[in-house]
Design a protein around this motif. Structure first.
Motif, short mmCIF file in Angstrom:
data_model
loop_
_atom_site.label_atom_id
_atom_site.label_comp_id
_atom_site.label_asym_id
_atom_site.label_seq_id
_atom_site.Cartn_x
_atom_site.Cartn_y
_atom_site.Cartn_z
N THR A 82 51.37 72.67 -104.18
CA THR A 82 50.02 72.30 -104.62
C THR A 82 48.91 73.08 -103.92
O THR A 82 47.76 72.99 -104.34
CB THR A 82 49.77 70.80 -104.38
OG1 THR A 82 49.79 70.54 -102.96
CG2 THR A 82 50.84 69.95 -105.05
N ARG A 83 49.22 73.85 -102.86
CA ARG A 83 48.15 74.46 -102.06
C ARG A 83 48.23 75.98 -101.96
O ARG A 83 47.45 76.59 -101.23
CB ARG A 83 48.17 73.88 -100.63
CG ARG A 83 47.93 72.38 -100.63
CD ARG A 83 47.84 71.79 -99.23
NE ARG A 83 47.78 70.35 -99.32
CZ ARG A 83 46.67 69.66 -99.58
NH1 ARG A 83 45.52 70.29 -99.72
NH2 ARG A 83 46.70 68.35 -99.67
N ARG A 84 49.13 76.60 -102.69
CA ARG A 84 49.26 78.05 -102.61
C ARG A 84 47.97 78.73 -103.05
O ARG A 84 47.34 78.35 -104.03
CB ARG A 84 50.42 78.52 -103.49
CG ARG A 84 50.55 80.04 -103.60
CD ARG A 84 51.68 80.44 -104.52
NE ARG A 84 51.60 79.79 -105.81
CZ ARG A 84 50.82 80.22 -106.81
NH1 ARG A 84 50.04 81.26 -106.63
NH2 ARG A 84 50.82 79.58 -107.96
N ILE A 85 47.59 79.78 -102.32
CA ILE A 85 46.40 80.56 -102.63
C ILE A 85 46.82 81.98 -102.95
O ILE A 85 47.69 82.55 -102.28
CB ILE A 85 45.42 80.55 -101.44
CG1 ILE A 85 44.85 79.15 -101.23
CG2 ILE A 85 44.28 81.55 -101.66
CD1 ILE A 85 43.97 79.03 -100.01
N LEU B 119 41.56 71.39 -109.04
CA LEU B 119 40.84 72.66 -108.91
C LEU B 119 41.76 73.84 -109.22
O LEU B 119 41.37 74.79 -109.90
CB LEU B 119 40.28 72.80 -107.50
CG LEU B 119 39.57 74.12 -107.19
CD1 LEU B 119 38.26 74.22 -107.94
CD2 LEU B 119 39.35 74.27 -105.69
N LEU B 120 42.99 73.79 -108.70
CA LEU B 120 43.91 74.91 -108.82
C LEU B 120 44.83 74.80 -110.04
O LEU B 120 45.62 75.72 -110.29
CB LEU B 120 44.76 75.02 -107.55
CG LEU B 120 43.98 75.27 -106.25
CD1 LEU B 120 44.93 75.28 -105.06
CD2 LEU B 120 43.20 76.57 -106.32
N GLY B 121 44.74 73.69 -110.77
CA GLY B 121 45.58 73.52 -111.93
C GLY B 121 47.04 73.35 -111.59
O GLY B 121 47.92 73.90 -112.27
N ARG B 122 47.32 72.58 -110.54
CA ARG B 122 48.70 72.38 -110.08
C ARG B 122 49.15 70.95 -110.36
O ARG B 122 48.35 70.03 -110.51
CB ARG B 122 48.80 72.64 -108.58
CG ARG B 122 48.27 73.99 -108.13
CD ARG B 122 49.28 75.12 -108.37
NE ARG B 122 48.65 76.42 -108.24
CZ ARG B 122 48.29 76.96 -107.08
NH1 ARG B 122 48.52 76.33 -105.95
NH2 ARG B 122 47.73 78.16 -107.05
N VAL B 123 50.47 70.78 -110.38
CA VAL B 123 51.07 69.46 -110.45
C VAL B 123 51.99 69.32 -109.24
O VAL B 123 52.16 70.25 -108.47
CB VAL B 123 51.87 69.26 -111.76
CG1 VAL B 123 50.94 69.29 -112.95
CG2 VAL B 123 52.95 70.33 -111.90
N GLY B 124 52.59 68.15 -109.08
CA GLY B 124 53.48 67.96 -107.95
C GLY B 124 52.83 67.10 -106.89
O GLY B 124 51.69 66.65 -107.02
N ALA B 125 53.59 66.87 -105.82
CA ALA B 125 53.14 66.00 -104.73
C ALA B 125 52.98 66.83 -103.46
O ALA B 125 53.92 67.48 -103.00
CB ALA B 125 54.16 64.87 -104.50
N SER B 126 51.80 66.79 -102.90
CA SER B 126 51.53 67.51 -101.65
C SER B 126 52.41 66.98 -100.53
O SER B 126 52.68 65.78 -100.43
CB SER B 126 50.06 67.33 -101.28
OG SER B 126 49.77 67.93 -100.03
N THR B 127 52.88 67.88 -99.66
CA THR B 127 53.69 67.47 -98.52
C THR B 127 52.88 67.60 -97.22
O THR B 127 51.94 68.41 -97.14
CB THR B 127 54.95 68.34 -98.39
OG1 THR B 127 54.56 69.71 -98.15
CG2 THR B 127 55.78 68.26 -99.65
#
Length: 371
Positions: free
Chosen positions: A27-30, A89-97
């Motif tokens: 969820t946080r890749r840039i 904001l980033l258009g992601r799905v999933g659960a942040s770890t």
């Protein structure tokens, strides 16, 4: 690959024949996605220690942020640094770890008062690029002797090692929360007001500027919040509206998650500058929509997703005044010509290269992610 424990993680890294792409919740890749075989940390999960009386939590790096926050809420506590949720904001799905939070040094509006994620991170276990298991820090706050690898790992985006366990200092949840808002202020006026509020003795825990509106937050015991709110209002003068409890919280979720940009087209910059420079930076960002946090020290800017997305003008200006700009969202065409992370000065770049060579001699961990 999805290791079930730290030993298996080390074995997988030692056996790797090529690059590895480290993924927590994704969820946080840039920037551009790193190449290589995917190595997921989700199997390294579970809260191994939570001592509310000691204000300490230890968890596997693959533990979801939701699980951590739920356990803390049950104990009447929270992570101090107000973790942003940037999936929209980033258009992601999933659960942040929780490991991904640490790897990104993810820090929200409360950073101005409680510090960044790395300031609450008190211990890590990780596996470096050679497959060695390394432990640094502990389960209590103390002075550090030797290398402070805890702080080094925070914000390294998986380029120095794969975290298997993290330990955090936590804090009690406040009894009350109230925010002041005032509309119609220019950027220069906003910086002046926010600086006065943050420099006051009234413990402001949020200071933001969104669409001409200044937002200030106070948290704590109900009686203390009421007193400080009154004193701060008196100091700043009239024209302020008051938002309490859930209404106040909603204001800061909007700032924390940059909600104004969700579903809107365009490239997005995350700009860090000294707060006093905020009006000048806004002035050079042509036709940009902005959300300013940390008293003006953090600027989110949405611009046209074409050309270099104003990279040359923005980074050129920051080279003169100090600061850095990270391109957190853009098209593949823009990312092909603009590095996501701000180019580091020569001396710092050499230091970073040396650190990566030491911790990842084969250059297999998220290669190119921070370049």
């Amino acid at each position: 690959m999805k290791p079930a424990d730290e030993l298996e993680l080390a074995e997988m890294i030692r056996a790797a024949k090529g690059p590895l792409r480290i993924v927590g919740g994704g969820t946080r890749r840039i920037g551009q996605m790193a190449g290589g075989e995917v190595l997921e940390t989700g199997g390294l999960s579970g809260i191994s220690l939570y001592e509310p009386g000691a204000l300490t939590l230890v968890a596997g790096a693959g533990t979801t942020l939701a699980e951590v926050e739920a356990a803390l809420a049950e104990g009447g506590q929270r992570l101090p640094f107000e973790v942003p949720d940037l999936r929209g904001l980033l258009g992601r799905v999933g659960a942040s770890t929780i490991g991904g939070v640490a790897a990104a040094n993810a820090s929200g509006p409360r950073r101005i008062q409680a510090g960044a994620c790395r300031d609450s991170l008190i211990g890590v276990r990780f596996v470096d690029g050679a497959g060695s298991i390394i432990k640094n820090g502990g389960r209590v706050m103390k002075n550090v002797t030797g290398y402070d690898l805890v702080k080094l790992m925070a914000g390294s985006h998986g380029s120095l090692g794969v975290m298997s366990e993290v330990a955090f200092k936590v804090l009690p949840r406040p009894e009350a929360e109230t925010s002041l808002t005032r509309d119609g202020l220019t950027p220069a006026e906003a910086v002046t007001v926010m600086s006065r509020a943050l420099g006051s003795p009234f413990e402001v825990t949020g200071a933001a500027y969104v669409a001409g509106q200044v937002r200030l937050r106070i948290e704590g015991m109900a009686g203390s919040v009421a007193y400080r709110l009154g004193a701060l209002t008196k100091m700043l003068g009239g024209g302020w509206a008051v938002a309490e409890a859930a209404q106040s919280s909603a204001l800061w979720v909007e700032v924390r998650d940059v909600a104004a940009f969700v579903g809107q087209p365009g490239a997005v910059w995350r700009i860090s500058v000294k707060p006093s420079a905020m009006p000048q930076v806004l002035g050079i960002m042509a036709d940009a929509q902005t959300v300013c946090d940390w008293g003006g020290g953090l600027i989110w800017a949405r611009v046209a997703d074409t050309g270099d997305a104003q990279a040359a003008a923005l980074r050129g200006y920051l080279a003169q005044i100090g600061g850095h700009a990270t391109l957190v969202r853009a098209s593949a065409a823009v990312f092909e010509q603009v590095p996501a992370f701000h180019p580091a000065p020569t001396a710092i770049a050499a230091l970073a290269t040396g650190l990566r060579a030491k911790f990842d001699p084969r250059s297999i961990l998220n290669p190119g992610v921070m370049e």
